[in-house]
Write an enzyme that holds these catalytic residues in place. Sequence first.
Site, mmCIF file in Angstrom:
data_model
loop_
_atom_site.group_PDB
_atom_site.id
_atom_site.type_symbol
_atom_site.label_atom_id
_atom_site.label_comp_id
_atom_site.label_asym_id
_atom_site.label_seq_id
_atom_site.Cartn_x
_atom_site.Cartn_y
_atom_site.Cartn_z
ATOM 1 N N CYS A 79 8.587 12.329 2.367
ATOM 2 C CA CYS A 79 7.126 12.423 2.332
ATOM 3 C C CYS A 79 6.455 11.117 1.879
ATOM 4 C CB CYS A 79 6.724 13.624 1.485
ATOM 5 S SG CYS A 79 5.115 14.252 1.944
ATOM 6 N N HIS A 169 10.104 18.106 2.489
ATOM 7 C CA HIS A 169 10.717 18.030 1.157
ATOM 8 C C HIS A 169 12.020 18.832 1.055
ATOM 9 C CE1 HIS A 169 7.362 16.191 -1.110
ATOM 10 N NE2 HIS A 169 6.630 16.729 -0.157
ATOM 11 N N GLU A 171 14.250 18.571 -1.068
ATOM 12 C CA GLU A 171 14.577 18.794 -2.490
ATOM 13 C C GLU A 171 13.872 20.034 -3.050
ATOM 14 O OE1 GLU A 171 12.407 16.740 -1.361
ATOM 15 O OE2 GLU A 171 10.732 16.561 -2.751
HETATM 16 N N1 GLN Z 1 -0.182 12.911 0.980
HETATM 17 C C1 GLN Z 1 0.727 12.117 0.217
HETATM 18 C C2 GLN Z 1 0.522 10.617 0.464
HETATM 19 O O1 GLN Z 1 -0.199 10.252 1.321
HETATM 20 C C3 GLN Z 1 2.161 12.489 0.514
HETATM 21 C C4 GLN Z 1 2.393 13.927 0.148
HETATM 22 C C5 GLN Z 1 3.754 14.241 -0.387
HETATM 23 O O2 GLN Z 1 4.548 13.363 -0.753
HETATM 24 N N2 GLN Z 1 4.010 15.513 -0.506
HETATM 25 O O3 GLN Z 1 1.091 9.825 -0.218
#
Ligand code: GLN
Length: 193
Positions: A79, A169, A171
């Site tokens: 992410c 994710h 994890e």
């Molecule tokens: N929206 C977050 C970003 O732009 C990422 C979201 C996440 O890691 N769950 O950094």
Amino acid sequence: MRVAVLAVQGAFIEHIKMIEQLGVECIELRQKADLEQSFDGLILPGGESTVQGKLLRELEMFEPLQKRIKQGLPVLATCAGLILLAENLSNDERSHFQTLPVTVKRNAYGRQLGSFYTIEDIDGIKHFPMEFIRAPYIEEVKTGVEILARVKDNIVAVRYQNQLAMSFHPELTEDTRLHETFLQLIKSSLEKS
Ligand code: GLN
């Protein structure tokens, strides 16, 4: 084998638990001095990429880590971690490590569909549970980037050399298969060196 987890912000504890559950030692990277310990792989967790990018620079960890990733340090990025690795961000002027030749869109699913759960196949891994939280997706990949998974026609997982990156994710689920894939990647990179 030892795995370092970036621990300046975000969901790093869950990664540490998963790696330890798989019997591998973890260290937390909280400050520059932590980089002096030896480690064979790096996890960039989810969280807020803008905050993580800022803290990495302020704590003077940005350049040494970027250098090690360029030299082939295996990385698992989830992410916000994917956003940190991306060469380009289509909806943000900032960019960070730029070691992964892809274009990423932040918060790509919009406000309403920002967070959702689905089960999809990843290259070689069947029925993987995917938890998306204000997730990015990958709009474009350059040569050499292997696409591992798509959800709703969008690319959500890729591999490029020793970098394994995904917009969801793993994890936050009970499924350890992607972390096991990452440990295998570290193992083969250690065997080659
Ligand atoms: N929206 C977050 C970003 O732009 C990422 C979201 C996440 O890691 N769950 O950094």
